[in-house]
Write an enzyme that holds these catalytic residues in place. Structure first.
Site, short mmCIF file in Angstrom:
data_model
loop_
_atom_site.label_atom_id
_atom_site.label_comp_id
_atom_site.label_asym_id
_atom_site.label_seq_id
_atom_site.Cartn_x
_atom_site.Cartn_y
_atom_site.Cartn_z
N GLU A 59 39.73 41.40 40.94
CA GLU A 59 39.97 42.45 39.94
C GLU A 59 39.09 42.24 38.71
O GLU A 59 39.48 42.52 37.59
CB GLU A 59 41.46 42.43 39.55
CG GLU A 59 42.07 43.78 39.39
CD GLU A 59 41.57 44.73 40.43
OE1 GLU A 59 40.78 45.60 40.04
OE2 GLU A 59 41.93 44.62 41.62
C1 LIG Z 1 41.11 37.33 48.39
C2 LIG Z 1 40.27 38.40 47.76
C3 LIG Z 1 40.76 39.70 47.70
C4 LIG Z 1 39.97 40.70 47.16
N1 LIG Z 1 40.43 42.01 47.19
C5 LIG Z 1 39.56 43.01 46.88
C6 LIG Z 1 39.91 44.38 47.12
O1 LIG Z 1 41.03 44.70 47.53
N2 LIG Z 1 38.97 45.33 46.88
C7 LIG Z 1 37.74 45.02 46.40
O2 LIG Z 1 36.93 45.93 46.23
N3 LIG Z 1 37.37 43.75 46.15
C8 LIG Z 1 38.26 42.73 46.38
N4 LIG Z 1 37.89 41.42 46.16
C9 LIG Z 1 36.58 41.15 45.59
C10 LIG Z 1 36.66 40.61 44.16
O3 LIG Z 1 37.07 41.60 43.28
C11 LIG Z 1 35.27 40.03 43.83
O4 LIG Z 1 35.11 38.86 44.62
C12 LIG Z 1 35.11 39.71 42.35
O5 LIG Z 1 35.13 40.89 41.59
C13 LIG Z 1 33.82 38.95 42.06
O6 LIG Z 1 32.72 39.46 42.75
P1 LIG Z 1 31.78 38.49 43.60
O7 LIG Z 1 32.67 37.72 44.51
O8 LIG Z 1 30.71 39.29 44.23
O9 LIG Z 1 31.19 37.49 42.55
P2 LIG Z 1 29.85 37.70 41.70
O10 LIG Z 1 29.82 39.06 41.11
O11 LIG Z 1 28.70 37.28 42.52
O12 LIG Z 1 30.07 36.65 40.52
C14 LIG Z 1 29.85 35.24 40.69
C15 LIG Z 1 30.09 34.56 39.34
O13 LIG Z 1 29.15 35.06 38.39
C16 LIG Z 1 29.82 35.58 37.26
N5 LIG Z 1 29.13 36.79 36.80
C17 LIG Z 1 28.63 37.80 37.54
N6 LIG Z 1 28.06 38.72 36.76
C18 LIG Z 1 28.22 38.31 35.50
C19 LIG Z 1 27.86 38.83 34.23
N7 LIG Z 1 27.24 40.01 34.11
N8 LIG Z 1 28.18 38.12 33.13
C20 LIG Z 1 28.84 36.95 33.23
N9 LIG Z 1 29.20 36.40 34.39
C21 LIG Z 1 28.89 37.07 35.51
C22 LIG Z 1 31.23 35.92 37.74
O14 LIG Z 1 32.17 35.89 36.67
C23 LIG Z 1 31.48 34.81 38.76
O15 LIG Z 1 31.94 33.66 38.11
C24 LIG Z 1 38.69 40.39 46.64
C25 LIG Z 1 38.23 39.07 46.68
C26 LIG Z 1 38.99 38.09 47.24
C27 LIG Z 1 38.42 36.69 47.31
#
Ligand SMILES: Cc1cc2nc3c(=O)[nH]c(=O)nc-3n(C[C@H](O)[C@H](O)[C@H](O)COP(=O)(O)OP(=O)(O)OC[C@H]3O[C@@H](n4cnc5c(N)ncnc54)[C@H](O)[C@@H]3O)c2cc1C
Length: 481
Positions: A325
């Site tokens: 989220e």
């Molecule tokens: C169990 C689970 C359930 C989920 N359920 C859903 C769902 O129902 N629907 C859905 O759509 N998604 C869902 N997600 C996805 C979840 O919302 C994302 O994993 C999350 O938003 C982070 O995206 P990412 O994993 O691609 O990380 P990334 O975007 O790659 O981020 C990696 C790290 O970099 C940091 N970062 C990235 N960009 C920036 C920035 N601009 N400034 C500062 N820091 C930054 C982040 O804070 C993080 O620490 C789920 C994930 C999991 C693991």
């Protein structure tokens, strides 16, 4: 319910989010088709944003929506990490999917939102053929094993535009704001349930003697709840849980007022307040939820690490709430980068005005002094942190990024401190009315004192971090890490 089974309640939470989004931006026909079944719970909802190459940066998403002659769209692409994506708990699953149309900008401004049902819905509302959306695989996760987290493949699936073209993020934010508050409750719930388990254990487990002499002379050792360090861990959780629960209810009241208050002014103020505090409730509650779950685990010593005691599950479950989220880092950026500046800083001004007025009103009260003075000092840290941001973040955005997380903590600590001051006032009033629940209110005051003396002063450390700025964070070359 979330304390009892966080993973399972996600099926309900996501359905609630889908209801909110369809209510806010759906056409009348869409509302008529989907809302009654979603509200009744015979159908459930999901939110589909994330793809393998894009999570935080949704502008990168690749799922396509091809317009069809009949006004529907063919949705193609692959989403990952979709909570409650596939299951047979309900007769139909209504996926809300972000995708780009061919003539839309290839950026965050070109994203639209679509309803994609698992089963097509016949004109009379009955279930029709299976749509071409399927679960490619289940993610193997650290926790929340009671919720199906799915790779969802859309192979030319039939979708219906909801809201306006290219305004999908706005529509999805209705769902995301509801979900962020829900995830905040997950943090609180894991803190609460792990605390309850740790208290039971600490009252039962006999190890060592109290520093002030035996409390359990009949046995060779005292229960570990006599030890100050065990109490520290338990009280950190207790004071957070009760204060955060009050803040959650206060937030829920603002949500209701934002919709239902009599005047436009009141609705606006409530909307400002809940908008400001949504990233705080999500970010602060879930960071604390995880911290308190690991501290509860610590109270059990080695047994906390052993599966049969159950504490390790709370730690695993609590961990995800900090990530999904929008990670907590992104919540902090939302607070500092968007919410502070919105409408010339109106929301924060209103909020600080509320806390400040409360302090002024109760400052002269002798019994309230021990709560009001630390709150005033913490509010001072919030004011100083905000001024520092205003002076240093506009000229150097890295300062905003560096300060965002400690700033979120300052707001969270003050917000819960404001709740504890009100709980203390209510307790004093109840005690003078000679209540039957004397013990209950005296314990509230004891917990309020712990929050004021041991937890609220953390604002000083976080304010110092805010004021340290980005320099020492950004100097190290990326290759030198
Ligand atoms: C169990 C689970 C359930 C989920 N359920 C859903 C769902 O129902 N629907 C859905 O759509 N998604 C869902 N997600 C996805 C979840 O919302 C994302 O994993 C999350 O938003 C982070 O995206 P990412 O994993 O691609 O990380 P990334 O975007 O790659 O981020 C990696 C790290 O970099 C940091 N970062 C990235 N960009 C920036 C920035 N601009 N400034 C500062 N820091 C930054 C982040 O804070 C993080 O620490 C789920 C994930 C999991 C693991």
């Amino acid at each position: 319910m979330i304390s009892a089974n966080m993973a399972f309640t996600m099926y309900l939470g996501l359905t609630q989010g889908a209801i909110a989004a369809i209510t806010a931006v759906g056409s009348q026909a869409q509302k008529d088709t989907y809302l009654p079944k979603l509200v009744k719970g015979t159908w459930s909802g999901t939110m589909n944003l994330t793809e393998s190459h894009c999570g935080t940066d949704l502008g990168l998403l690749r799922t396509r929506a091809e317009p069809q002659a009949d006004g529907t769209y063919k949705i193609s692409g692959s989403k990952i990490f979709i909570s409650s994506g596939e299951h047979d708990l309900t007769d139909n699953i209504i996926h809300l999917v972000l995708a780009k149309m061919p003539d839309s900008p290839d950026s965050i401004r070109g994203i639209s939102l679509f309803i994609v049902p698992k089963f097509m819905v016949n004109p009379d509302g009955t279930i029709g053929d299976r749509n071409t959306v399927s679960c490619g695989s289940l993610e193997e996760k650290m926790g929340i094993h009671g919720n199906a987290t799915c790779v969802m493949n859309y192979d030319g699936a039939t979708g219906y535009l909801i809201g306006e073209q290219n305004k999908g993020m706005r529509a999805m934010f209705v769902m995301m704001n509801a979900a962020r508050l829900g995830v905040g409750m997950q943090g609180l719930s894991q803190s609460e349930v792990s605390y309850q388990n740790a208290v039971t254990y600490a009252q039962d487990r006999l190890q060592g003697r109290s520093l002030s002499g035996p409390k359990n002379a009949a046995e060779k050792a005292d229960p570990i709840i006599v030890h100050p360090d065990v109490r520290r861990m338990l009280l950190n959780a207790k004071a957070f849980n009760e204060g955060a629960r009050a803040l959650a209810l206060w937030g829920a009241l603002q949500v209701d007022l934002a919709h239902k208050a009599d005047s436009e002014d009141e609705r606006q103020t409530a909307d400002d307040l809940i908008g400001l505090l949504t990233p705080v409730i999500k970010g602060f509650f879930t960071d604390k939820g995880y911290e308190n779950a690991t501290n509860a685990q610590q109270c059990l010593g080695g047994h906390g690490y052993i599966r049969e005691w159950g504490l390790e599950q709370f730690v695993r479950d609590a961990r995800i709430a900090m990530i999904y989220e929008g990670t907590n880092g992104i919540q902090a950026l939302d607070l500092v980068g968007r919410k502070l500046a919105l409408n010339g800083g109106r929301a924060l001004r209103t909020y600080m005005g509320l806390v400040s007025a409360y302090i002024t009103e109760h400052k002269q009260s002798e019994e309230m002094r021990e709560f009001v003075e630390p709150l005033e000092s913490a509010l001072g840290d919030l004011q100083k942190s905000t001024s520092w941001l205003m002076q240093n973040a506009l000229t150097n955005p890295e300062n905003a990024g560096a300060a965002s997380m400690p700033y979120l903590y300052v707001v969270g600590l003050v917000a819960i401190g404001y709740m504890w001051a009100q709980i203390a006032r209510t307790s004093f009033d109840a005690l003078t009315k000679d209540p039957q629940d004397k013990e209950f209110y005296e314990n509230k005051l004891r917990t309020a004192r712990y929050y004021s003396s041991h937890m609220l002063p953390e604002t000083v450390v976080h304010r110092t971090r805010v004021e340290a700025g980005s320099k020492n964070l950004m100097e190290l070359d990326a290759a030198a890490f």
